[in-house]
Design a protein around this motif. Structure first.
Motif, PDB file in Angstrom:
ATOM      1  N   MET A   1       4.568   4.065  -1.914  1.00 60.09           N
ATOM      2  CA  MET A   1       4.354   4.193  -0.477  1.00 60.09           C
ATOM      3  C   MET A   1       3.452   5.399  -0.201  1.00 60.09           C
ATOM      4  O   MET A   1       3.540   6.422  -0.882  1.00 60.09           O
ATOM      5  CB  MET A   1       5.679   4.474   0.252  1.00 60.09           C
ATOM      6  N   LYS A   2       2.652   5.249   0.853  1.00 62.03           N
ATOM      7  CA  LYS A   2       1.878   6.411   1.300  1.00 62.03           C
ATOM      8  C   LYS A   2       2.524   6.944   2.581  1.00 62.03           C
ATOM      9  O   LYS A   2       2.750   6.176   3.531  1.00 62.03           O
ATOM     10  CB  LYS A   2       0.418   6.016   1.550  1.00 62.03           C
ATOM     11  N   ILE A   3       2.813   8.223   2.579  1.00 67.88           N
ATOM     12  CA  ILE A   3       3.405   8.870   3.758  1.00 67.88           C
ATOM     13  C   ILE A   3       2.374   9.844   4.320  1.00 67.88           C
ATOM     14  O   ILE A   3       1.717  10.568   3.558  1.00 67.88           O
ATOM     15  CB  ILE A   3       4.702   9.626   3.391  1.00 67.88           C
ATOM     16  N   ALA A   4       2.208   9.834   5.637  1.00 68.11           N
ATOM     17  CA  ALA A   4       1.201  10.707   6.254  1.00 68.11           C
ATOM     18  C   ALA A   4       1.802  11.573   7.351  1.00 68.11           C
ATOM     19  O   ALA A   4       2.741  11.151   8.044  1.00 68.11           O
ATOM     20  CB  ALA A   4       0.073   9.854   6.832  1.00 68.11           C
ATOM     21  N   VAL A   5       1.251  12.760   7.485  1.00 74.93           N
ATOM     22  CA  VAL A   5       1.631  13.652   8.589  1.00 74.93           C
ATOM     23  C   VAL A   5       0.350  14.112   9.277  1.00 74.93           C
ATOM     24  O   VAL A   5      -0.588  14.574   8.621  1.00 74.93           O
ATOM     25  CB  VAL A   5       2.450  14.854   8.068  1.00 74.93           C
ATOM     26  N   LEU A   6       0.321  13.949  10.590  1.00 79.15           N
ATOM     27  CA  LEU A   6      -0.849  14.356  11.371  1.00 79.15           C
ATOM     28  C   LEU A   6      -0.568  15.690  12.054  1.00 79.15           C
ATOM     29  O   LEU A   6       0.585  16.073  12.245  1.00 79.15           O
ATOM     30  CB  LEU A   6      -1.150  13.308  12.449  1.00 79.15           C
TER      31      LEU A   6
ATOM     32  N   GLY B   1      -4.092   3.428   5.411  1.00 81.12           N
ATOM     33  CA  GLY B   1      -3.201   2.743   4.461  1.00 81.12           C
ATOM     34  C   GLY B   1      -1.786   3.305   4.424  1.00 81.12           C
ATOM     35  O   GLY B   1      -0.989   2.912   3.562  1.00 81.12           O
ATOM     36  N   ALA B   2      -1.448   4.235   5.359  1.00 84.08           N
ATOM     37  CA  ALA B   2      -0.108   4.843   5.319  1.00 84.08           C
ATOM     38  C   ALA B   2       0.963   3.806   5.670  1.00 84.08           C
ATOM     39  O   ALA B   2       0.805   3.030   6.616  1.00 84.08           O
ATOM     40  CB  ALA B   2      -0.037   6.023   6.280  1.00 84.08           C
ATOM     41  N   ASP B   3       2.057   3.827   4.895  1.00 85.06           N
ATOM     42  CA  ASP B   3       3.189   2.934   5.182  1.00 85.06           C
ATOM     43  C   ASP B   3       4.178   3.610   6.116  1.00 85.06           C
ATOM     44  O   ASP B   3       4.914   2.957   6.845  1.00 85.06           O
ATOM     45  CB  ASP B   3       3.912   2.590   3.873  1.00 85.06           C
ATOM     46  N   ILE B   4       4.207   4.942   6.037  1.00 87.34           N
ATOM     47  CA  ILE B   4       5.119   5.713   6.890  1.00 87.34           C
ATOM     48  C   ILE B   4       4.334   6.895   7.466  1.00 87.34           C
ATOM     49  O   ILE B   4       3.635   7.596   6.719  1.00 87.34           O
ATOM     50  CB  ILE B   4       6.323   6.260   6.093  1.00 87.34           C
ATOM     51  N   VAL B   5       4.432   7.099   8.769  1.00 94.67           N
ATOM     52  CA  VAL B   5       3.844   8.291   9.394  1.00 94.67           C
ATOM     53  C   VAL B   5       5.012   9.088   9.973  1.00 94.67           C
ATOM     54  O   VAL B   5       5.861   8.521  10.669  1.00 94.67           O
ATOM     55  CB  VAL B   5       2.829   7.917  10.494  1.00 94.67           C
TER      56      VAL B   5
END
Ligand code: NAD
Length: 373
Positions: free
Chosen positions: A1-6, A66-70
């Protein structure tokens, strides 16, 4: 999974939804982690610290691609999520009762909005509860901000030039924020009293060494109330409470109000006439100011002076303790997702009790029962 934080984009928001500690832990679960450049700066976390923890640093678009979770503090505008995986989860604060348009946009874009403020108040979810982690810090900061604005000291001091009297502090609403406010005001040396509508708080007030001030003539909420929350009180109770507050408040130097009712405007606990009965120089901190306010005339981020009394309240109190507030919020996110991590599937699978409580949108629809009814 790709997790992202903005990077947070709301005015006055200084927190960030991950820390190097939680980035490492998410990577240890087998994930890739992306952080937008500069996302942690206002919480004193440089990009290099995120990179050392294993995160990729990039633009917002590259991070979210492509993030699965933000993960967020306040839910980002849906335009910032362009390029995320289809059906991606976005866990953040939504202010769901006030933000219909945002939720419609999330539904339309096919995202699963997970509302951290809808985390149920059950024992196993305590470590995932952002309302608790942030309220605790807010209660602390409210007392410090009040002490800073107050033109006198909190503790009694016996000096060669004479005695300085201890401040009297009154805490209205004894949930998580109120309990921390009582403890902080006591540590600073004030004489503290407190009130709530839930009778279960009486013992908690006493155990912190403060004096409970309760309406005795009309029944309040016995025990903890539904899920620990208060409801709107009867007119008879409100009248009895107003009388009690009027007689007590005139003798107070500092008042901290924290009363909230989920899904409703905050109850007004202090009227203009009651403010007028207080001594000039007294300070009121309205922690509910962003939810409509407990104090007549309070304004977010302004010092309103009425009858010589200063009324203060930050629009976003936890944002004034950005580093600790981020650390706790980020751990809440990690505790939430990791509790449901399915190692074989390599992704989280929410159960019904918590999943249904926090999920606002799914499959193009607003699905949460609390919003429907
Ligand atoms: P809150 O932020 O919803 O409200 C703050 C306080 O204001 C509450 O104590 C409420 O009773 C009080 N209040 C509401 N209307 C009032 C009025 N008219 N006059 C005076 N007081 C009024 O509450 P909170 O801080 O989130 O916590 C409420 C309770 O839930 C606490 O007992 C807390 O320990 C419990 N809790 C449990 C969990 C869990 O088990 N996971 C998590 C968080 C909180």
């Amino acid at each position: 999974m790709k997790i992202a934080v903005l990077k947070e984009r709301a005015a006055g928001e200084t927190r960030v939804a991950a820390t190097p500690e939680t980035v490492k832990k998410f990577i240890a679960l087998g994930n890739e982690f992306a952080v937008e450049k500069g996302a942690g700066l206002s919480a004193s976390i440089p990009d290099e610290a995120f990179a050392e923890a294993g995160a990729t640093i990039g633009t917002a678009a590259a991070s979210v691609k492509g993030a699965d979770i933000v993960l967020g503090i306040q839910a980002p505008d849906v335009t910032k999520l362009k390029g995320a995986a289809s059906g991606a989860w976005v866990a953040a604060l939504y202010d769901p009762f006030q933000n219909g348009d945002l939720l419609s946009a999330y539904a339309k874009a096919g995202f699963e909005a997970l509302s951290m403020e809808f985390m149920p108040r059950i024992t196993r979810a305590q470590s995932m509860d952002v309302l608790s982690s942030q309220s605790n810090l807010a209660g602390y900061k409210a007392v410090l901000a009040s002490a800073d604005t107050y033109g006198r000291a909190f503790p009694m001091m016996m000096t060669a030039a004479g005695t300085v009297q201890a401040a009297r502090a009154f805490i209205m609403g004894v949930g998580v924020a109120g309990l921390q406010a009582i403890a902080t005001a006591r540590r600073l040396g004030a004489q503290v009293s407190a009130t709530d509508v839930r009778s279960a708080t009486k013992e908690q007030i006493e155990s912190l060494g403060a004096k409970p001030i309760f309406v005795e003539s009309v029944a309040g909420i016995e025990g903890e109330g539904s899920g620990g929350y208060a409801t709107e009180m009867s007119e008879e109770y409100q009248k009895a409470q107003a009388e009690l507050v009027s007689s007590h408040i005139a003798k107070q130097d500092i008042v901290i109000t924290t009363a909230l009712i989920p899904g409703r405007a905050a109850p007004v606990l202090i009227t203009d006439a009651q403010i007028a009965s207080m001594k000039p120089g007294s300070v009121i901190y309205d922690l509910a100011v962003a939810q409509g306010g407990n104090v007549e005339g309070s304004k977010p981020d302004e010092i309103v002076e009425k009858h010589g009394v200063k009324i203060i309240g930050y629009a976003n109190t936890p944002a004034h303790l950005a580093t600790d507030a981020s650390a706790l919020f980020a751990r809440n996110h990690y505790n939430f997702l990791s509790a449901f991590w399915d190692k074989e599937a390599g992704k989280p699978e929410l159960d019904d009790e918590i999943g249904d409580a926090v999920r606002l949108t799914k499959g193009g629809e607003v699905v949460n029962e609390r919003l429907k009814g």
